[in-house]
Design an enzyme around this catalytic site. Structure first.
Site, PDB file in Angstrom:
ATOM      1  N   ASP A 210      39.221  42.499  33.696  1.00 46.48           N
ATOM      2  CA  ASP A 210      38.583  41.266  33.173  1.00 46.48           C
ATOM      3  C   ASP A 210      36.976  40.938  32.351  1.00 46.48           C
ATOM      4  O   ASP A 210      36.258  39.693  32.854  1.00 46.48           O
ATOM      5  CB  ASP A 210      39.140  40.017  33.795  1.00 46.48           C
ATOM      6  CG  ASP A 210      38.648  38.451  33.521  1.00 46.48           C
ATOM      7  OD1 ASP A 210      39.388  38.070  32.480  1.00 46.48           O
ATOM      8  OD2 ASP A 210      37.819  37.138  34.250  1.00 46.48           O
ATOM      9  N   GLU A 454      38.318  45.515  43.313  1.00 49.85           N
ATOM     10  CA  GLU A 454      40.077  45.439  43.080  1.00 49.85           C
ATOM     11  C   GLU A 454      41.108  46.602  42.591  1.00 49.85           C
ATOM     12  O   GLU A 454      42.003  46.805  42.357  1.00 49.85           O
ATOM     13  CB  GLU A 454      39.941  43.988  42.372  1.00 49.85           C
ATOM     14  CG  GLU A 454      39.771  42.889  42.505  1.00 49.85           C
ATOM     15  CD  GLU A 454      40.485  41.882  41.892  1.00 49.85           C
ATOM     16  OE1 GLU A 454      41.323  41.984  41.637  1.00 49.85           O
ATOM     17  OE2 GLU A 454      40.213  40.331  42.412  1.00 49.85           O
ATOM     18  N   TYR A 507      41.253  33.584  44.716  1.00 49.47           N
ATOM     19  CA  TYR A 507      41.217  32.580  44.079  1.00 49.47           C
ATOM     20  C   TYR A 507      41.605  31.343  44.403  1.00 49.47           C
ATOM     21  O   TYR A 507      42.848  30.821  43.540  1.00 49.47           O
ATOM     22  CB  TYR A 507      41.514  33.040  42.593  1.00 49.47           C
ATOM     23  CG  TYR A 507      40.101  33.898  41.966  1.00 49.47           C
ATOM     24  CD1 TYR A 507      39.055  33.161  41.756  1.00 49.47           C
ATOM     25  CD2 TYR A 507      40.048  35.177  42.229  1.00 49.47           C
ATOM     26  CE1 TYR A 507      38.480  34.105  40.663  1.00 49.47           C
ATOM     27  CE2 TYR A 507      38.838  35.812  41.882  1.00 49.47           C
ATOM     28  CZ  TYR A 507      38.399  35.321  41.433  1.00 49.47           C
ATOM     29  OH  TYR A 507      36.807  35.746  41.132  1.00 49.47           O
ATOM     30  N   GLU A 543      34.697  36.999  46.276  1.00 46.19           N
ATOM     31  CA  GLU A 543      35.120  36.333  44.409  1.00 46.19           C
ATOM     32  C   GLU A 543      35.880  35.517  45.104  1.00 46.19           C
ATOM     33  O   GLU A 543      36.881  35.530  46.260  1.00 46.19           O
ATOM     34  CB  GLU A 543      36.207  37.377  43.653  1.00 46.19           C
ATOM     35  CG  GLU A 543      35.127  38.150  42.986  1.00 46.19           C
ATOM     36  CD  GLU A 543      35.931  38.329  41.987  1.00 46.19           C
ATOM     37  OE1 GLU A 543      36.708  38.065  41.557  1.00 46.19           O
ATOM     38  OE2 GLU A 543      35.185  39.960  41.601  1.00 46.19           O
TER      39      GLU A 543
HETATM   40  C1  GCB Z   1      38.726  39.221  40.049  1.00 47.24           C
HETATM   41  C2  GCB Z   1      37.813  40.118  39.253  1.00 47.24           C
HETATM   42  C3  GCB Z   1      36.895  39.428  38.329  1.00 47.24           C
HETATM   43  C4  GCB Z   1      37.841  39.014  37.465  1.00 47.24           C
HETATM   44  C5  GCB Z   1      38.352  37.626  38.163  1.00 47.24           C
HETATM   45  C6  GCB Z   1      38.727  37.053  37.657  1.00 47.24           C
HETATM   46  O1  GCB Z   1      39.365  39.715  41.019  1.00 47.24           O
HETATM   47  O2  GCB Z   1      37.136  40.885  39.972  1.00 47.24           O
HETATM   48  O3  GCB Z   1      36.516  40.654  36.797  1.00 47.24           O
HETATM   49  O4  GCB Z   1      36.941  38.537  36.227  1.00 47.24           O
HETATM   50  O5  GCB Z   1      38.746  38.020  39.689  1.00 47.24           O
HETATM   51  O6  GCB Z   1      38.121  35.158  36.951  1.00 47.24           O
HETATM   52  O7  GCB Z   1      40.478  36.370  37.266  1.00 47.24           O
END
Ligand code: GCB
Length: 663
Positions: A210, A454, A507, A543
């Site tokens: 990403d 990941e 997330y 994250e």
């Molecule tokens: C993740 C990735 C990161 C992305 C992020 C996202 O898990 O490690 O590279 O930018 O999510 O914002 O989706």
């Protein structure tokens, strides 16, 4: 095992059926036995000169349909402008956003760079080296038409001696071919597919990670000299004894490997006082002692953080005294880890940090000192003590900044979304770690290696693959723990068992249960606890976050608004505090420090907007909230009580009392 490999695009072009007439022949790439040598950061001394080749270079993009044209026609033998149309291109910078042309931004394959330079006559008695801080992804370099270097894997430096190729009496030309193609065996991985377009069939670069696949000469290019006999490497290993003295083990490698060499090693403190002197011969290995050492502490963990000493090495041969002199800064600190904690100088670390990117408008991933300085100022402003170099090694200059500012680094290799495990991938993955550790091993700020982000660790062969990556990393550096940022569910993951510290990305209320702020706290607590219970290791959250458009306000909080990001953070803070009290949870890293560019998709509005700062480094509302938390944590955990006076805006006379009650 030796492996044969040809350049990516040429391989690719064979794959999609293009004619390739001239390649360099077959390039040899060895596997496990490939060990990086040299690459000390270019520094001036009484025996060394350094010249920057940064500036405006000539640039040409290959025709996507004729990728090998420049090689076939040997463009490297004459001025680039004599062979093709050239434009100006700054170095260092990504080339993608410099031109108002989507064909350059989205180019797949090779591009050419060139510039001219003179070297002074006085260099004739020296060795001359050409060093690139990073070219993404694969680079071929010619000096005056002679191929002098080839390197793959972006984000990492390479150098070559060019003494015998240099003209001392006239102008010299350096030509660089840069190839941005990513395949299933490169680090990171990508895939080329051929698709129909209005202009016929064209190759498209696909990748799952990403962030935008920026390419070009991303970091500085240097010419530097060394004497004929020179210091090739300095390897430090620091410790603190029970009386509080610093123990500085050092190993010096000279290029000639002659046992009659000898060296004088001086250690200076920050005020330039000599604190120890050692004379060594033969093996050039020794130990210096610093009485009552001032330890390297992270920012806000001490009133005098980031204390650095300087080591000065004067190498002598039987024929000549002080033939080469090299100086570098270093810090003294200890690292220890258990199944519940991670200690620096015997004090538990609680990470308050970020995942980041090297990214900004116009220059993409190009090194920029204004940006670098601003970013470190912002890290200090917000009270962070750490970041992860997600998802690749950052510039050497940024590592020096981290040492100087006391910012702890979780140093990540460029393996993102690792998948489709193969032997060739494994070799490249290990090589990326080898190059990274070789480059960064002497930085006190580096406290952990991250071996992947990941990775698809639920897939067939992941277990075997990561057993080997972990074994190799620990073999290269047993002094630091290893981690990886895992997103796979703990029940299917096959990697965590090989790590010292478990990092997880999740997330909540964003990719899962979107918008549900009431489904964050318990989930975070349960997941972190689950990882610890399963593996009995310290855990950190590497994250969490929410995309946020600056200036978008919605009450009640709604996804993409500033309110939502702040409240989603706050729900995580509650989880982190509950976890902290259970004793195994060692840190929190927001995703992301700043907004950044990604490939074009309908889930990204002008890129990934999970930054606490905009891409232009202005704070969103969440930055102010995070700043309060990070300083409050410094005060609670690290006895740091000199909080910034503007942390809280005046609201009423009653505020102080309320704040105190809340704290
Ligand atoms: C993740 C990735 C990161 C992305 C992020 C996202 O898990 O490690 O590279 O930018 O999510 O914002 O989706």
């Amino acid at each position: 095992m030796k492996k044969q490999k040809i350049s990516l695009t040429f391989f690719l072009m064979g794959f999609i059926g293009y004619m390739v007439n001239v390649v360099f022949g077959i390039m040899l790439v060895s596997g496990e036995d490939k060990i990086t040598e040299g690459l000390l950061y270019p520094r001036e001394s009484e025996t060394r000169e350094v010249r920057s080749l940064d500036g405006v270079w000539s640039f040409a993009k290959s025709d996507t349909k004729q990728p090998s044209e420049g090689l076939r026609e040997k463009w490297f033998l004459k001025d680039l402008a004599d062979s093709t149309n050239v434009i100006h291109m700054p170095v260092p910078s990504s080339y993608n956003d410099i031109v108002e042309d989507a064909a350059v931004r989205d180019h797949v394959g090779t591009v050419w760079y060139e510039r001219k330079f003179f070297v002074p006559k006085s260099w004739q008695t020296q060795r001359v080296w050409l060093r690139f801080g990073s070219v993404h992804y694969e680079a071929y370099v010619w000096i005056n038409g002679n191929l002098v270097a080839r390197h793959s894997i972006g984000h990492l430096p390479f150098e070559t001696e060019i003494t015998s190729h240099i003209n001392y009496a006239k102008e010299n030309r350096v030509t660089v071919l840069c190839d941005n193609v990513l395949l299933q065996t490169t680090i990171p991985q990508g895939k080329i597919v051929e698709q129909d377009s209005d202009n016929g069939r064209i190759p498209i670069q696909q990748y799952t990670f990403d962030f935008f696949n920026y390419a070009g000469i991303h970091r500085s290019v240097h010419l530097y000299t060394t004497p004929n006999t020179f210091i090739k490497e300095i390897i430090l290993d620091t410790d603190v004894d029970s009386e509080g003295n610093g123990i500085v083990g050092f190993r010096i490698i000279a290029n000639n490997n002659d046992t009659t060499n000898y060296a004088k090693v001086m250690i200076y403190d920050r005020e330039r006082n000599i604190v120890d002197t050692q004379a060594v011969d033969g093996s050039l290995t020794g130990t210096a002692t610093i009485r009552n050492v001032k330890k390297w502490w992270p920012y806000l963990m001490s009133s005098d953080p980031a204390y650095l000493y300087t080591i000065e090495v004067k190498l002598s041969t039987r024929a000549e005294e002080n033939v080469d002199v090299y100086r570098m800064k270093f810090g003294v600190r200890t690292l220890k880890w258990t199944n519940t904690s991670f200690l620096i100088n015997d004090k538990p670390i609680y990470f308050r940090g970020f995942g980041r990117h090297e990214d900004s408008d116009i220059r993409g991933k190009g090194l920029d000192f204004a940006l670098l300085t601003k970013d470190f100022n912002l890290l200090r402003w917000i009270g962070a003590n750490a970041y992860r170099t997600s998802h690749y090694p950052y510039s050497e200059e940024s590592m020096q900044f981290a040492d100087e500012h006391g910012i702890m680094i979780v140093d990540e290799c460029p393996s993102v979304d690792t998948d489709n495990y193969s032997n060739e991938l494994l070799l490249n993955h290990k090589f990326s770690l080898e190059q990274l550790i070789h480059r960064d091993r002497n930085h006190p700020s580096v406290v952990m290696w991250s071996i992947a982000n990941e990775p698809r660790t639920q897939k067939t062969n992941a277990d075997q693959y990561f057993a080997e990556v972990a074994r190799y990393t620990k073999l290269l550096d047993p002094s630091r723990p290893i981690t990886a940022a895992i997103a796979v569910h703990m029940n299917s993951d096959e990697l965590a068992k090989y790590l010292d510290i478990i990092s997880f990305n999740r997330y909540n209320a964003w990719y899962t249960n979107t918008g549900r702020l009431d489904m964050v706290t318990n989930n975070v607590v349960n997941e972190a606890t689950g990882w610890h219970e399963k593996h009995n290791k310290p855990v950190l959250m590497s994250e969490y976050g929410a995309d946020t458009v600056e200036g978008l306000h919605m009450l009640p909080a709604y996804v993409w608004s500033e309110e939502f990001q702040s409240q989603q953070f706050s729900k995580h803070f509650e989880a982190f505090d509950r976890l902290r009290s259970s004793g195994f949870f060692i840190g929190e890293f927001v995703w992301n420090f700043a907004d950044f560019k990604t490939a074009q998709t309908y889930t990204r509005v002008g890129g990934n907007k999970k930054g606490v700062f905009t891409r232009n480094r202005q704070p969103k509302a969440s930055a102010h909230l995070l700043r309060k938390r990070y300083f409050e944590l410094a005060s609670e955990l690290d006895n740091y009580h000199t909080l910034p006076t503007n942390l809280y805006e005046y609201t009423s006379q009653n505020q102080k009392q309320l704040d105190r009650n809340e704290l």
